[in-house]
Design an enzyme around this catalytic site. Sequence first.
Site, PDB file in Angstrom:
ATOM      1  N   VAL A   4       0.843  -1.200   0.000  1.00 49.90           N
ATOM      2  CA  VAL A   4       0.000   0.000   0.000  1.00 49.90           C
ATOM      3  C   VAL A   4       0.877   1.249   0.000  1.00 49.90           C
ATOM      4  O   VAL A   4       0.572   2.241  -0.667  1.00 49.90           O
ATOM      5  CB  VAL A   4      -0.949  -0.007   1.217  1.00 49.90           C
ATOM      6  CG1 VAL A   4      -1.791   1.257   1.252  1.00 49.90           C
ATOM      7  CG2 VAL A   4      -1.847  -1.244   1.182  1.00 49.90           C
ATOM      8  N   CYS A  35     -10.340  -3.289   2.798  1.00 48.71           N
ATOM      9  CA  CYS A  35     -10.386  -3.223   1.340  1.00 48.71           C
ATOM     10  C   CYS A  35     -11.659  -3.814   0.758  1.00 48.71           C
ATOM     11  O   CYS A  35     -12.133  -3.360  -0.284  1.00 48.71           O
ATOM     12  CB  CYS A  35      -9.150  -3.899   0.738  1.00 48.71           C
ATOM     13  SG  CYS A  35      -8.724  -5.486   1.459  1.00 48.71           S
ATOM     14  N   GLN A  84     -11.548 -11.998  -3.131  1.00 47.29           N
ATOM     15  CA  GLN A  84     -10.435 -11.139  -2.750  1.00 47.29           C
ATOM     16  C   GLN A  84      -9.153 -11.513  -3.491  1.00 47.29           C
ATOM     17  O   GLN A  84      -8.846 -12.694  -3.671  1.00 47.29           O
ATOM     18  CB  GLN A  84     -10.194 -11.256  -1.253  1.00 47.29           C
ATOM     19  CG  GLN A  84     -11.387 -10.854  -0.402  1.00 47.29           C
ATOM     20  CD  GLN A  84     -11.096 -10.991   1.079  1.00 47.29           C
ATOM     21  OE1 GLN A  84     -10.509 -11.969   1.511  1.00 47.29           O
ATOM     22  NE2 GLN A  84     -11.507 -10.010   1.855  1.00 47.29           N
ATOM     23  N   ARG A 110     -10.757 -16.171  -1.323  1.00 46.07           N
ATOM     24  CA  ARG A 110      -9.553 -15.665  -1.982  1.00 46.07           C
ATOM     25  C   ARG A 110      -9.445 -16.310  -3.358  1.00 46.07           C
ATOM     26  O   ARG A 110      -9.680 -17.508  -3.493  1.00 46.07           O
ATOM     27  CB  ARG A 110      -8.323 -16.026  -1.138  1.00 46.07           C
ATOM     28  CG  ARG A 110      -7.061 -15.303  -1.541  1.00 46.07           C
ATOM     29  CD  ARG A 110      -7.008 -13.874  -1.087  1.00 46.07           C
ATOM     30  NE  ARG A 110      -6.989 -13.720   0.363  1.00 46.07           N
ATOM     31  CZ  ARG A 110      -6.932 -12.545   0.984  1.00 46.07           C
ATOM     32  NH1 ARG A 110      -6.906 -11.414   0.295  1.00 46.07           N
ATOM     33  NH2 ARG A 110      -6.934 -12.491   2.294  1.00 46.07           N
ATOM     34  N   HIS A 125     -10.188  -6.469  -5.906  1.00 44.45           N
ATOM     35  CA  HIS A 125     -11.233  -7.257  -5.267  1.00 44.45           C
ATOM     36  C   HIS A 125     -12.514  -7.163  -6.100  1.00 44.45           C
ATOM     37  O   HIS A 125     -12.825  -6.117  -6.663  1.00 44.45           O
ATOM     38  CB  HIS A 125     -11.534  -6.713  -3.861  1.00 44.45           C
ATOM     39  CG  HIS A 125     -10.502  -7.066  -2.835  1.00 44.45           C
ATOM     40  ND1 HIS A 125      -9.361  -7.777  -3.125  1.00 44.45           N
ATOM     41  CD2 HIS A 125     -10.445  -6.805  -1.499  1.00 44.45           C
ATOM     42  CE1 HIS A 125      -8.652  -7.946  -2.002  1.00 44.45           C
ATOM     43  NE2 HIS A 125      -9.281  -7.360  -1.012  1.00 44.45           N
TER      44      HIS A 125
END
Lengths: 365, 365
Positions: B16, B144, B171, B265, B272
């Site tokens: 990030v 997120c 995700q 996931r 996402h």
Amino acid sequence: MTPKPTLAVVGATGAVGSVMLQMLTHHADVWGEIRLLASPRPSGLPPALDATRAGGSRTASVRGEECEILALSEEALEGVDVALFLVPDEVAARWAPIAATKGAVVVDTSAAFRADPDVPLVVPETNAHAARVRPRGIVASPGCTTLALIVAVGSLHAEFGLDELVVTAQQAASGAGAGQDGAEALRAQLGLVAGHDDLGTHPGDVRRAVGENTGPFPGPLALNVLPWSGTPGADGASSEEERVRDETRRILALPALRVAATCVRVPVVTGHSVSVHARFERPVPLDRAHEILATSPGVVLYDDPAAGDFPTPADVVGTDPAWVGRVRRSMDDERALDFFVCADNLRKGAALNALQIAESVVATL
Amino acid sequence: MTPKPTLAVVGATGAVGSVMLQMLTHHADVWGEIRLLASPRPSGLPPALDATRAGGSRTASVRGEECEILALSEEALEGVDVALFLVPDEVAARWAPIAATKGAVVVDTSAAFRADPDVPLVVPETNAHAARVRPRGIVASPGCTTLALIVAVGSLHAEFGLDELVVTAQQAASGAGAGQDGAEALRAQLGLVAGHDDLGTHPGDVRRAVGENTGPFPGPLALNVLPWSGTPGADGASSEEERVRDETRRILALPALRVAATCVRVPVVTGHSVSVHARFERPVPLDRAHEILATSPGVVLYDDPAAGDFPTPADVVGTDPAWVGRVRRSMDDERALDFFVCADNLRKGAALNALQIAESVVATL
């Protein structure tokens, strides 16, 4: 002693067909002759997969013997007791009624007859009785996504009464296209993106790397999720989403069931996953839900996330049951459950369910 | 003229953090000094990613200049007006209050303070007003997955009143682990399975090929879907699923909202995807829903499936908005909608939302 019935496998060379031949080798041997048939591939598809092209006679192994694969024809359907149709919709629509006219009971895995009121739509664990009445001589097997979820949902419905279903299906590549097209396209795409460590970080970079090699998918599937499968249906739904709704309603005999379905394609070779939110008419004690799922035929409960026990498509591929995990209370509502199901879309999702139907039909011939 | 405020970026070396440095270069330049800080990595993690290890002074580029990355310390936080925290929960829990005590307004992207009633949880497009009251000097940015869906859901809620939400989030890998761990683990796994065309066809074959190289994931992610992310929460939910519920309730100020969330996931690097089933208090005309989504700040409506227009994570990665497609009536219920959202989990899902909060805070300092 009655001779054992003759089985025809129509579509023996496709992805589902090759799984069917393995299954016939390992299942109880209720069949006399097993006749392998294949339809000519539509033009434009790879001739390597066309078992019936000129000069290309081909064999396949079943029950330890090499059998010649015959071209689908009226003659080739003579004397067949049960015909398993593992072919695209348009081939089934044309040939299944012909096989039925010749006296065969047809078990069809395509979508061609699933909405026909004179063709029962059958999942043996859930509505076996429906296969007994077949006005057209045809029994339909549901689509692979419905089959992934219906046995678990059906066993809970039998006790608690299903009221509402919201599902998101993560469909594997091998559920798309004819023959092996889907799986091969995914593998080709994975080869194109392999080793490029910057891919998946800039807008459209995967789309550019994959280029025209999307295969039967409406975009790049490697390193991606595609929220579309099938063809456009009514009101913005895809045909796959409509099928989950319509087939679930028919199999459970709940014609007005509220169903919201979203089907997305994920970069998995084989094995559909479905995230399920289900609301029932009556309260669902969690321990009783676990008990039902742990004891239902065709379902394996695999549910201890803290220990890493939950089903994944790569773990359940090649197995027969629907695997259920992540069973939990939803919305603090005693009537609502969430859970996650994985099943092999070529086995329970196609070949296995059709073979189960065929075996149950044989028992009543 | 008042001097421009000083910004600290705490966690400048992570996934990030590197997105944040790009954004600071391209966003409106409201900052004076930009100070880059990094916390020592917990032992056991790769030292190559530890910017503060002994003898390893390191720089990063921001606004076209190389800046030294300083070790996080009380001294390094002196004179900071706004501190962006892009670090794991435990680092934020320890250091954010220290930064606030030194006079900085802290914008924290971790989960450490998201449930603290004295810390507002803010999405500028949805509840910007909440950032004005910050008793602890800290503003929290949601997770997120919540951020992928909340702007679209919030804009519909503002007109129709949200009643119930059922979501399944797919995700991406980069949302897991510290720093670049998730994306690197996925790439390593894809390298291990590449070229093995038989993988994904037998039970557990992918698991064996990946072996111990699962990285921050609870199993193999390549060629797979993992129905678990985060840590065990209450009643069988994962921490990620609880966050979607709790954060959505806080941001929309609907403390009793019915939410069913499943987080899985998928083998996508970044981006996402969320499948959304939403029911509202009032009827939702479809054309009005389209109009709202087409005009809401932070949302792009991309919705013509027949033309191949739907958002996918690989297409929207590296962009700022939440992309919405597949908008359709659900369950023939005039109050229910289904849709699909994709957003970059490192941008709107983390760096961008935090920067938007920081910029709105600066405007009121």
